[in-house]
Design a protein around this motif. Structure first.
Motif, PDB file in Angstrom:
ATOM      1  N   ILE A 248      25.771   0.013 -10.800  1.00  0.00           N
ATOM      2  CA  ILE A 248      26.350   0.234  -9.485  1.00  0.00           C
ATOM      3  C   ILE A 248      26.260   1.706  -9.098  1.00  0.00           C
ATOM      4  CG2 ILE A 248      28.723   0.536 -10.312  1.00  0.00           C
ATOM      5  CD1 ILE A 248      27.598  -1.252  -7.100  1.00  0.00           C
ATOM      6  N   THR A 249      26.384   2.625 -10.065  1.00  0.00           N
ATOM      7  CA  THR A 249      26.219   4.049  -9.774  1.00  0.00           C
ATOM      8  C   THR A 249      24.794   4.329  -9.336  1.00  0.00           C
ATOM      9  OG1 THR A 249      27.908   4.639 -11.386  1.00  0.00           O
ATOM     10  CG2 THR A 249      26.392   6.375 -10.718  1.00  0.00           C
ATOM     11  N   LEU A 250      23.846   3.712 -10.009  1.00  0.00           N
ATOM     12  CA  LEU A 250      22.442   3.884  -9.639  1.00  0.00           C
ATOM     13  C   LEU A 250      22.183   3.400  -8.224  1.00  0.00           C
ATOM     14  CD1 LEU A 250      19.450   4.449 -10.432  1.00  0.00           C
ATOM     15  CD2 LEU A 250      19.339   2.043 -11.063  1.00  0.00           C
ATOM     16  N   ILE A 251      22.734   2.248  -7.877  1.00  0.00           N
ATOM     17  CA  ILE A 251      22.543   1.699  -6.540  1.00  0.00           C
ATOM     18  C   ILE A 251      23.086   2.663  -5.492  1.00  0.00           C
ATOM     19  CG2 ILE A 251      23.277  -0.146  -4.966  1.00  0.00           C
ATOM     20  CD1 ILE A 251      23.154  -2.010  -7.469  1.00  0.00           C
ATOM     21  N   ASP A 252      24.274   3.205  -5.745  1.00  0.00           N
ATOM     22  CA  ASP A 252      24.846   4.190  -4.823  1.00  0.00           C
ATOM     23  C   ASP A 252      23.923   5.392  -4.666  1.00  0.00           C
ATOM     24  OD1 ASP A 252      27.050   2.672  -4.337  1.00  0.00           O
ATOM     25  OD2 ASP A 252      28.358   3.719  -5.738  1.00  0.00           O
ATOM     26  N   ASN A 253      23.383   5.880  -5.784  1.00  0.00           N
ATOM     27  CA  ASN A 253      22.530   7.068  -5.734  1.00  0.00           C
ATOM     28  C   ASN A 253      21.203   6.791  -5.029  1.00  0.00           C
ATOM     29  OD1 ASN A 253      24.445   8.561  -7.076  1.00  0.00           O
ATOM     30  ND2 ASN A 253      23.544   8.230  -9.098  1.00  0.00           N
TER      31      ASN A 253
ATOM     32  N   VAL B  67      33.004  -8.530 -13.312  1.00  0.00           N
ATOM     33  CA  VAL B  67      32.891  -7.081 -13.098  1.00  0.00           C
ATOM     34  C   VAL B  67      34.267  -6.448 -12.877  1.00  0.00           C
ATOM     35  CG1 VAL B  67      30.525  -7.124 -12.245  1.00  0.00           C
ATOM     36  CG2 VAL B  67      32.427  -7.427 -10.634  1.00  0.00           C
ATOM     37  N   GLY B  68      35.315  -7.131 -13.332  1.00  0.00           N
ATOM     38  CA  GLY B  68      36.650  -6.563 -13.247  1.00  0.00           C
ATOM     39  C   GLY B  68      37.307  -6.662 -11.886  1.00  0.00           C
ATOM     40  N   LEU B  69      36.769  -7.458 -10.996  1.00  0.00           N
ATOM     41  CA  LEU B  69      37.338  -7.618  -9.663  1.00  0.00           C
ATOM     42  C   LEU B  69      38.376  -8.735  -9.681  1.00  0.00           C
ATOM     43  CD1 LEU B  69      37.533  -7.115  -6.634  1.00  0.00           C
ATOM     44  CD2 LEU B  69      35.502  -8.558  -6.319  1.00  0.00           C
TER      45      LEU B  69
ATOM     46  N   ARG C   2      15.161  -1.112 -16.351  1.00  0.00           N
ATOM     47  CA  ARG C   2      15.650  -2.131 -17.277  1.00  0.00           C
ATOM     48  C   ARG C   2      17.111  -2.379 -16.961  1.00  0.00           C
ATOM     49  NH1 ARG C   2      17.633  -2.922 -22.685  1.00  0.00           N
ATOM     50  NH2 ARG C   2      17.910  -0.686 -23.103  1.00  0.00           N
ATOM     51  N   PHE C   3      17.524  -3.616 -17.047  1.00  0.00           N
ATOM     52  CA  PHE C   3      18.865  -4.008 -16.629  1.00  0.00           C
ATOM     53  C   PHE C   3      19.507  -4.884 -17.696  1.00  0.00           C
ATOM     54  CE2 PHE C   3      21.373  -7.191 -13.994  1.00  0.00           C
ATOM     55  CZ  PHE C   3      22.462  -6.354 -13.780  1.00  0.00           C
ATOM     56  N   TRP C   4      20.751  -4.570 -18.050  1.00  0.00           N
ATOM     57  CA  TRP C   4      21.468  -5.409 -19.003  1.00  0.00           C
ATOM     58  C   TRP C   4      22.966  -5.274 -18.782  1.00  0.00           C
ATOM     59  CZ3 TRP C   4      19.680  -0.616 -20.010  1.00  0.00           C
ATOM     60  CH2 TRP C   4      20.501   0.284 -20.700  1.00  0.00           C
ATOM     61  N   THR C   5      23.740  -6.180 -19.379  1.00  0.00           N
ATOM     62  CA  THR C   5      25.193  -6.132 -19.256  1.00  0.00           C
ATOM     63  C   THR C   5      25.806  -5.891 -20.627  1.00  0.00           C
ATOM     64  OG1 THR C   5      25.424  -8.534 -19.529  1.00  0.00           O
ATOM     65  CG2 THR C   5      25.189  -7.700 -17.294  1.00  0.00           C
TER      66      THR C   5
ATOM     67  N   SER D  13      34.325  -4.688 -16.015  1.00  0.00           N
ATOM     68  CA  SER D  13      34.331  -3.623 -15.027  1.00  0.00           C
ATOM     69  C   SER D  13      32.927  -3.509 -14.451  1.00  0.00           C
ATOM     70  CB  SER D  13      34.753  -2.285 -15.643  1.00  0.00           C
ATOM     71  OG  SER D  13      33.747  -1.808 -16.512  1.00  0.00           O
ATOM     72  N   VAL D  14      32.806  -2.799 -13.336  1.00  0.00           N
ATOM     73  CA  VAL D  14      31.480  -2.641 -12.738  1.00  0.00           C
ATOM     74  C   VAL D  14      30.567  -1.815 -13.635  1.00  0.00           C
ATOM     75  CG1 VAL D  14      32.312  -2.897 -10.377  1.00  0.00           C
ATOM     76  CG2 VAL D  14      32.232  -0.618 -11.401  1.00  0.00           C
ATOM     77  N   GLU D  15      31.161  -1.017 -14.530  1.00  0.00           N
ATOM     78  CA  GLU D  15      30.354  -0.177 -15.418  1.00  0.00           C
ATOM     79  C   GLU D  15      29.640  -0.968 -16.508  1.00  0.00           C
ATOM     80  OE1 GLU D  15      33.409   0.670 -14.397  1.00  0.00           O
ATOM     81  OE2 GLU D  15      32.793   2.327 -13.075  1.00  0.00           O
ATOM     82  N   ARG D  16      29.944  -2.266 -16.643  1.00  0.00           N
ATOM     83  CA  ARG D  16      29.253  -3.066 -17.656  1.00  0.00           C
ATOM     84  C   ARG D  16      27.806  -3.379 -17.265  1.00  0.00           C
ATOM     85  NH1 ARG D  16      31.750  -9.044 -18.132  1.00  0.00           N
ATOM     86  NH2 ARG D  16      30.341  -8.937 -19.915  1.00  0.00           N
ATOM     87  N   LEU D  17      27.454  -3.144 -15.998  1.00  0.00           N
ATOM     88  CA  LEU D  17      26.085  -3.350 -15.539  1.00  0.00           C
ATOM     89  C   LEU D  17      25.293  -2.088 -15.800  1.00  0.00           C
ATOM     90  CD1 LEU D  17      26.817  -5.068 -12.099  1.00  0.00           C
ATOM     91  CD2 LEU D  17      26.633  -6.145 -14.360  1.00  0.00           C
ATOM     92  N   LYS D  18      24.407  -2.131 -16.776  1.00  0.00           N
ATOM     93  CA  LYS D  18      23.694  -0.924 -17.226  1.00  0.00           C
ATOM     94  C   LYS D  18      22.213  -0.955 -16.822  1.00  0.00           C
ATOM     95  CE  LYS D  18      27.244   0.745 -19.502  1.00  0.00           C
ATOM     96  NZ  LYS D  18      27.922   1.990 -19.060  1.00  0.00           N
ATOM     97  N   VAL D  19      21.656   0.242 -16.613  1.00  0.00           N
ATOM     98  CA  VAL D  19      20.253   0.356 -16.236  1.00  0.00           C
ATOM     99  C   VAL D  19      19.611   1.548 -16.927  1.00  0.00           C
ATOM    100  CG1 VAL D  19      20.501  -0.724 -13.955  1.00  0.00           C
ATOM    101  CG2 VAL D  19      20.869   1.732 -14.212  1.00  0.00           C
ATOM    102  N   LYS D  20      18.301   1.476 -17.075  1.00  0.00           N
ATOM    103  CA  LYS D  20      17.511   2.594 -17.595  1.00  0.00           C
ATOM    104  C   LYS D  20      16.156   2.579 -16.908  1.00  0.00           C
ATOM    105  CE  LYS D  20      15.697   4.741 -21.806  1.00  0.00           C
ATOM    106  NZ  LYS D  20      15.550   4.628 -23.283  1.00  0.00           N
TER     107      LYS D  20
END
Length: 246
Positions: free
Chosen positions: A5-10, A69-71, A227-230, A235-242
């Motif tokens: 989600i941080t990546l998407i914002d950026n 995602v903790g919502l 690359r995308f994984w959970t 929480s939204v931070e569980r969605l990870k990317v590289k």
């Protein structure tokens, strides 16, 4: 390492443009469906008002899905931060008695948009001077209920009408491409402002996922793949990317 989600914002320059649409396309095994709830969760923290049109499942199951995602969707509805238009429950008689959850007397493609417009009028006191996040969960659910041609017509009507009654809004459209036709996917991508594609592949070492950011109205945006994984944790931070160097 940034969360998804941080990546998407950026990548999209931290704020989606007002009155824009975000389409998240994924396949049957991808976890990219969770991105829609992650965006909603982050926007609620910023003070936005959420409106979910539910076409897929009973409300209790929708609540559980958002918890990925903790919502705490149930709590946000109680607080008056989210309203749910429960089209699924209206069609199949599965109703949940709670304030800010709305039902329709009859569900058909000819009258659904005018009925939803009346609900928006009723909700106006909630979102005056607030950003509105509209989540259609899911677009393939709409197509299964009404058919693809009717869904495209309804979506075009919705985009046009919300320019007038909810101009400060963002529309999120998750779409499982394994359920609809390629023609349907092509049309949705043509009318979307932002497009995120999640793809999965079963390999010897397990499930491998990718996120492809392919469209944005931002001038200096460049398509890219991650690359995308959970991970564990709700929480939204569980969605990870590289980022991948392709």
């Amino acid at each position: 390492m940034p969360s998804g989600i941080t990546l998407i914002d950026n990548l999209f320059k931290e704020r989606f443009l007002p009155n824009s649409s975000i389409t998240i396309i994924y396949d049957a095994f991808s976890s990219a469906w969770a991105i829609s709830f992650a965006i909603l969760a982050n926007k609620l923290k910023e003070g936005a008002f959420g409106i979910i049109s539910n076409y897929n499942m009973p409300i209790k199951k929708l609540f559980r899905l958002a918890e990925f995602v903790g919502l705490n969707l149930k709590e946000e509805v109680k607080k008056g931060n989210v309203a749910i238009i429960d089209v699924f429950g209206s069609r199949y008689g599965s109703r949940f008695d709670m304030k800010n959850i709305f039902y329709l007397d009859i569900v058909d493609p000819e009258t659904i948009n005018p009925k939803i417009e009346l609900i928006y009028s009723e909700l106006k006191p909630y979102f005056t001077n607030r950003e509105i996040i509209r989540l259609v969960y899911t677009l393939d659910g709409v197509s299964l209920m009404f058919g693809e041609n009717a869904t495209l017509k309804l979506l075009n009507q919705t985009i046009a009408s919300r320019e007038k009654d909810a101009p400060n809004s963002i529309l999120i459209l998750p779409l499982n491409r394994d359920i609809v036709s390629q023609r349907f996917v092509a049309w949705i991508t043509s009318i979307s402002d932002y497009i995120i594609i999640g793809s999965s592949k079963i390999e010897e070492e397990g499930l491998s996922e990718r996120l492809h950011f392919i469209k944005s109205p931002v001038e200096d945006f460049e398509p890219c793949t991650y690359r995308f994984w959970t991970t564990k944790g709700r929480s939204v931070e569980r969605l990870k990317v590289k980022k991948l160097n392709l």
